[in-house]
Design an enzyme around this catalytic site. Structure first.
Site, PDB file in Angstrom:
ATOM      1  N   GLY A   1       6.919  60.039  58.159  1.00 41.96           N
ATOM      2  CA  GLY A   1       5.597  60.025  58.576  1.00 41.96           C
ATOM      3  C   GLY A   1       5.387  61.673  58.784  1.00 41.96           C
ATOM      4  O   GLY A   1       4.156  61.939  58.090  1.00 41.96           O
TER       5      GLY A   1
ATOM      6  N   GLU B   1      17.977  55.495  61.097  1.00 46.79           N
ATOM      7  CA  GLU B   1      18.743  56.693  60.997  1.00 46.79           C
ATOM      8  C   GLU B   1      20.050  56.296  60.883  1.00 46.79           C
ATOM      9  O   GLU B   1      20.874  55.693  61.925  1.00 46.79           O
ATOM     10  CB  GLU B   1      18.490  57.211  62.582  1.00 46.79           C
ATOM     11  CG  GLU B   1      19.283  58.306  62.724  1.00 46.79           C
ATOM     12  CD  GLU B   1      19.032  59.436  63.856  1.00 46.79           C
ATOM     13  OE1 GLU B   1      19.781  60.008  64.308  1.00 46.79           O
ATOM     14  OE2 GLU B   1      17.837  59.363  64.079  1.00 46.79           O
TER      15      GLU B   1
ATOM     16  N   CYS C   1      10.854  68.110  74.006  1.00 49.67           N
ATOM     17  CA  CYS C   1      10.223  67.227  75.180  1.00 49.67           C
ATOM     18  C   CYS C   1       9.381  66.493  74.816  1.00 49.67           C
ATOM     19  O   CYS C   1       8.327  66.690  73.807  1.00 49.67           O
ATOM     20  CB  CYS C   1       9.778  68.686  75.961  1.00 49.67           C
ATOM     21  SG  CYS C   1      10.783  69.730  76.741  1.00 49.67           S
TER      22      CYS C   1
ATOM     23  N   LYS D   1      12.651  75.176  77.013  1.00 48.44           N
ATOM     24  CA  LYS D   1      12.413  74.772  75.502  1.00 48.44           C
ATOM     25  C   LYS D   1      12.106  76.057  74.823  1.00 48.44           C
ATOM     26  O   LYS D   1      12.685  76.366  73.748  1.00 48.44           O
ATOM     27  CB  LYS D   1      11.161  73.847  75.509  1.00 48.44           C
ATOM     28  CG  LYS D   1      10.736  73.788  73.965  1.00 48.44           C
ATOM     29  CD  LYS D   1       9.280  72.917  74.006  1.00 48.44           C
ATOM     30  CE  LYS D   1       8.748  72.744  72.919  1.00 48.44           C
ATOM     31  NZ  LYS D   1       9.599  72.018  71.629  1.00 48.44           N
TER      32      LYS D   1
ATOM     33  N   HIS E   1      10.151  51.546  61.193  1.00 49.21           N
ATOM     34  CA  HIS E   1      11.119  52.787  61.404  1.00 49.21           C
ATOM     35  C   HIS E   1      11.744  52.474  62.685  1.00 49.21           C
ATOM     36  O   HIS E   1      11.156  52.430  63.645  1.00 49.21           O
ATOM     37  CB  HIS E   1      10.592  54.099  61.251  1.00 49.21           C
ATOM     38  CG  HIS E   1      11.327  55.238  61.401  1.00 49.21           C
ATOM     39  ND1 HIS E   1      12.647  55.349  60.653  1.00 49.21           N
ATOM     40  CD2 HIS E   1      11.816  56.146  62.310  1.00 49.21           C
ATOM     41  CE1 HIS E   1      13.596  56.351  61.295  1.00 49.21           C
ATOM     42  NE2 HIS E   1      12.880  56.975  62.340  1.00 49.21           N
TER      43      HIS E   1
ATOM     44  N   GLU F   1      16.169  51.114  72.931  1.00 49.54           N
ATOM     45  CA  GLU F   1      15.958  51.523  73.991  1.00 49.54           C
ATOM     46  C   GLU F   1      15.368  50.666  75.210  1.00 49.54           C
ATOM     47  O   GLU F   1      15.872  50.914  76.207  1.00 49.54           O
ATOM     48  CB  GLU F   1      15.050  52.730  73.829  1.00 49.54           C
ATOM     49  CG  GLU F   1      14.742  53.439  75.153  1.00 49.54           C
ATOM     50  CD  GLU F   1      13.823  54.567  74.883  1.00 49.54           C
ATOM     51  OE1 GLU F   1      12.821  54.977  75.488  1.00 49.54           O
ATOM     52  OE2 GLU F   1      14.191  55.308  73.870  1.00 49.54           O
TER      53      GLU F   1
ATOM     54  N   TRP G   1       8.099  54.326  75.599  1.00 50.91           N
ATOM     55  CA  TRP G   1       7.938  55.878  75.977  1.00 50.91           C
ATOM     56  C   TRP G   1       6.563  55.943  76.564  1.00 50.91           C
ATOM     57  O   TRP G   1       6.094  57.267  76.425  1.00 50.91           O
ATOM     58  CB  TRP G   1       7.826  56.622  74.255  1.00 50.91           C
ATOM     59  CG  TRP G   1       9.195  56.444  73.715  1.00 50.91           C
ATOM     60  CD1 TRP G   1      10.421  56.173  74.325  1.00 50.91           C
ATOM     61  CD2 TRP G   1       9.454  56.872  72.398  1.00 50.91           C
ATOM     62  NE1 TRP G   1      11.515  56.348  73.313  1.00 50.91           N
ATOM     63  CE2 TRP G   1      10.710  56.705  71.938  1.00 50.91           C
ATOM     64  CE3 TRP G   1       8.464  57.449  71.190  1.00 50.91           C
ATOM     65  CZ2 TRP G   1      11.400  57.034  70.785  1.00 50.91           C
ATOM     66  CZ3 TRP G   1       9.249  57.895  70.131  1.00 50.91           C
ATOM     67  CH2 TRP G   1      10.519  57.713  69.793  1.00 50.91           C
TER      68      TRP G   1
ATOM     69  N   HIS H   1      17.531  66.426  62.746  1.00 52.44           N
ATOM     70  CA  HIS H   1      17.593  67.238  64.071  1.00 52.44           C
ATOM     71  C   HIS H   1      18.461  68.432  63.841  1.00 52.44           C
ATOM     72  O   HIS H   1      18.496  69.176  64.467  1.00 52.44           O
ATOM     73  CB  HIS H   1      18.172  66.223  65.006  1.00 52.44           C
ATOM     74  CG  HIS H   1      17.610  64.986  65.350  1.00 52.44           C
ATOM     75  ND1 HIS H   1      18.000  63.798  64.690  1.00 52.44           N
ATOM     76  CD2 HIS H   1      16.406  64.665  66.068  1.00 52.44           C
ATOM     77  CE1 HIS H   1      17.231  62.597  64.958  1.00 52.44           C
ATOM     78  NE2 HIS H   1      16.268  63.230  65.718  1.00 52.44           N
TER      79      HIS H   1
ATOM     80  N   CYS I   1      15.018  54.665  65.110  1.00 49.94           N
ATOM     81  CA  CYS I   1      15.863  55.656  64.935  1.00 49.94           C
ATOM     82  C   CYS I   1      17.073  55.490  66.237  1.00 49.94           C
ATOM     83  O   CYS I   1      16.580  54.891  67.122  1.00 49.94           O
ATOM     84  CB  CYS I   1      15.327  57.006  65.123  1.00 49.94           C
ATOM     85  SG  CYS I   1      14.005  57.153  66.537  1.00 49.94           S
TER      86      CYS I   1
END
Length: 764
Positions: free
Chosen positions: A441, A674, A525, A19, A650, A614, A570, A703, A652
């Site tokens: 946000g 998105e 990450c 990263k 929201h 997801e 998540w 992004h 995405c």
């Protein structure tokens, strides 16, 4: 003898070295050679970490994404970058993340640069891949340099390497046709390139290649199934051995197909598909290897090794040398090393296994199968003690929470009035213009913010000093937004390190790692919190910060919360009860926060469900059950408020066509999504489904560092207005601005607000 191998290893480094190396390179603070040297050092270290395996993966390392790597290996570059010359790594990053216009040559696409490739979820994980792009005239050409370079490194290190490549059918399935062509029509042009790649690896002395075809765990129609037969019949003539890898689910109606393909071995995810192992043993040809993914590659709980051996031992006797052992999938989805976690609660730590510890578990299983359990008696005893400790711990079970779950009824998730009645009350209270502007946000997490948080956690800054620093950042965000003339403001989330971890830290039933990072995309990450027990909220979590931000402005200030489904999806979630139960527990806890925000005078409350999609099972037949409890959990969280309190959500990286009815059933007053990377294609869902509430289609890709132009935003919003009545449209970025710099954010939002003003004049 059982053979051990691994499908893939985390590439970011134990301390996120990749990263930081990427970000230095992108900022011009390090050279291309330095970045390449870092990649080589990480590969060397990771192969050393896997030294006890019989076969270690090669090609699983990527500077950004393994699917993008495969596109470059196959010579499938988007047309917009094909005319750029120079180092391939720069073209690679152009596709991955776009590039702000630095020269006339690069001033090629929207937003004054190269449009970044579309990014979407990797199956049902929180990893994202860059979507391959196809046209009817797409051609492929082999570039094996990446794999050959890594193979040379592995050989020099004495690694018995197994190259890992994405299979041809899955590669086409993951991509998107940019015209009306059929992706499968490209298969005849693609297969010779795969054949040439296998021949190249054969010439280098490679014995085994792992070829990933995870779409075999999804529902495939007859055309895609035939594509598998065609593809592997064409590759069968190669002299190299192929291990076909499936993961993330069950084969089900594709089991016979997978077993019949002319490959040398088949990997199955035995965490999700253990019940299919016996059927595969019966159907596989007698000489074929069966690789069993007996260690969970997606979660961090220790494997019950004794229980695993109970079913693996008969299998080993039956298969002998044909049995291979591996994690269920690539270890990309778990942190690197539990040994780094010096501050984690000792009891909870004893229940966990990160990537290196999972390889240790694999070694114990293989030793027990090859030499008997007595050889690893101490390791098995220690494992049994940890499994029993977790099962019996009172920290896992809270009777008060269980009683609250039992009291949930159908009315708990209902608003007092339908949307049309609520909308008029909210309009009167908020008094917003047409095409109201807002952000999602977060604002940039500056070096000053990160430094203050780091000093606070290290004890070098006291709580009062930390709060003063965060209040100053919140005030800056509010002043910037007022200067930009945004309509609904946010406090910027300076005090939050992560939208899930922040809440998890304040909920009972969660634990946190120091170095439990996993890759989300590129250099991004995340450090998922560990949901180990029943969830409750001891006290308010956000009210103080939001109330302070509201005191600085007369404009509406959004309360910002993460929704229960996203927190669940998540997190590393306990595996000892249904996920739905954990989600309901989270919903009740966040509901308390929603009601406290409303009591504090907050007029707009956003409950992010970025990860709703997801969590969908990979097979549609199982969607309805998931969507039922996911939507119900959101409604429980959101719908206790008064009619004149406006609820936003929201989402995405979501495609909405197939779940739009469920999204509408969430009954949020405003949904922001998105859409910019797909050029508003996501709004196609609204051609046939009349979405009843308000919507904010994202108008620029956060992004990418590219700055959107005013005209580009106006054009996107006009496309949206063809599907959604203008009076129900909001104008906002795709996602939060946490990862961007203020120097990028200010001009982008300036153009966005200017576009909204233009729209108010042009669209009646």
């Amino acid at each position: 003898m059982v053979t051990t191998h691994n499908l893939g290893f985390p590439r970011i480094g134990a301390k996120r070295e990749l990263k930081f190396g990427l970000e230095r390179y992108w900022k011009g603070e390090s050279s291309r050679d330095e970045l390449k040297a870092l990649g080589a050092e990480l590969r060397r270290r990771h192969w050393h970490d896997q030294r006890d395996l019989d076969l270690a993966p090669l090609g699983d390392f990527a500077f950004y994404d393994q699917v993008l790597d495969m596109s470059f290996t196959l010579g499938n570059l988007p047309k917009r970058v094909q005319d750029f010359h120079g180092d391939a790594l720069d073209n690679y990053f152009r596709v991955a993340r776009g590039r702000s216009a630095q020269s006339a040559e690069e001033h090629a696409a929207c937003c004054g640069g190269v449009a970044a490739g579309e990014m979407t979820k990797w199956f049902d994980t929180n990893y994202h891949y860059i979507v391959p792009e196809f046209h009817a005239d797409t051609n492929f050409s082999l570039d094996p340099s990446r794999l050959l370079q890594q193979l040379a490194e592995a050989n020099a290190q004495g690694v018995n390497a197994k190259p890992v490549i994405l299979g041809p059918v899955t590669y086409l399935w993951l991509g998107k046709a940019k015209d009306v062509s059929d992706r499968l029509a490209l298969l005849p042009k693609l297969l010779p390139v795969y054949g040439a790649l296998l021949d190249t690896l054969t010439a280098q002395g490679v014995e085994w290649v792992q070829i990933d075809e995870p779409i075999l765990v999804t529902e495939l129609d007859a055309e895609w199934r035939q594509a598998f037969r065609t593809a592997y019949a064409a590759l069968e003539t190669r002299r190299i051995k192929l291990l076909l890898a499936t993961y993330f689910g069950q084969l089900q109606d594709n089991l016979t197909l997978a077993a019949s393909l002319p490959v040398d071995g088949l990997h199955i995810d035995a965490i999700n598909a253990r019940d299919e192992v016996d059927a595969l043993v019966r159907e596989l040809p007698a000489e074929r290897v069966l690789s069993v993914g007996a260690i969970n590659g997606r979660n961090i709980w220790k494997t019950d090794l004794n229980a695993a051996l109970d079913w693996l031992e008969p299998l080993a006797k039956q298969l002998g040398d044909r049995l291979w052992l591996a994690p269920s999938c690539s270890l990309l989805h778990v942190p690197v090393d539990l040994a780094s976690e010096e501050k984690l609660d000792a009891e909870i730590r004893s229940w966990l296994a990160f990537a290196l510890q999972k390889l240790d578990e694999l070694k114990v299983l293989a030793t027990a199968l090859n030499e008997g359990r007595d050889k690893v008696a101490d390791a098995l005893a220690a494992n049994a003690a940890a499994i029993d400790s977790r099962r019996r711990s009172p920290r896992v079970n809270n009777p008060v929470v269980k009683a609250a779950i039992a009291r949930i009824d159908a009315q708990l998730g209902n608003r007092a009035s339908p949307y049309t009645q609520r909308a008029s009350k909210q309009s009167a209270r908020l008094n917003l213009p047409a095409f109201p502007t807002t952000t999602i946000g977060s604002f940039p997490q500056t070096a000053e913010i990160r430094q203050a948080r780091s000093r606070f956690r290290a004890g070098a800054l006291d709580e009062a000093g930390y709060r003063t620093a965060m209040r100053a950042e919140i005030e800056r965000s509010v002043r910037e937004q007022e200067s930009l003339e945004l309509d609904v403001l946010v406090h910027g989330e300076a005090e939050r390190n992560d939208m899930v971890e922040y809440f998890g830290e304040q909920l009972d039933g969660y634990a946190f790692s120091q170095f439990g990072w996993v890759q989300s995309y590129g250099s991004r990450c995340v450090k998922p919190p560990i949901l180990f027990g029943d969830i409750s909220r001891p006290k308010a979590m956000t009210v103080e910060w939001i109330a302070y931000a509201q005191s600085l402005t007369r404009k509406p200030m959004k309360g910002m919360l993460t929704g229960p489904v996203t927190i669940l999806n998540w997190s590393f979630v306990r595996d000892d009860q249904p996920r739905a139960v954990s989600c309901y527990q989270l919903a009740l806890a966040i509901r308390e926060e929603v009601l406290d925000l409303e009591k504090a005078g907050v007029r707009v409350i956003q409950i992010d469900e970025a990860a709703l999609r997801e969590g969908l099972p990979l097979r549609r037949a199982q969607w309805s059950e998931y969507l039922k409890w996911a939507v119900e959990s959101f409604r429980i969280t959101a719908n206790g408020v008064q009619d004149d309190t406006q609820i936003h959500t929201h989402m995405c990286y979501s495609e909405f066509n197939d779940i739009i009815a469920s999204i509408a059933d969430m009954d949020a007053d405003v949904i922001t999504i998105e859409t910019s990377r797909s050029d508003m294609e996501l709004l196609d869902a609204f051609d046939t489904f009349k979405y009843p509430n308000e919507i904010g289609p994202g108008v620029y890709d956060i992004h990418s560092p590219n700055i959107p132009t005013q005209d580009h935003i106006v054009g996107l919003m006009k496309k949206a207005a063809e599907r959604i009545p203008a009076e129900r449209l909001w104008v906002n970025p795709d996602c939060g601005l946490k990862t961007r710099q203020w120097a990028e954010v200010i001009p982008a939002l300036t153009n966005m607000v200017a576009a909204a003003k233009t729209l108010r004049n042009q669209v009646q």
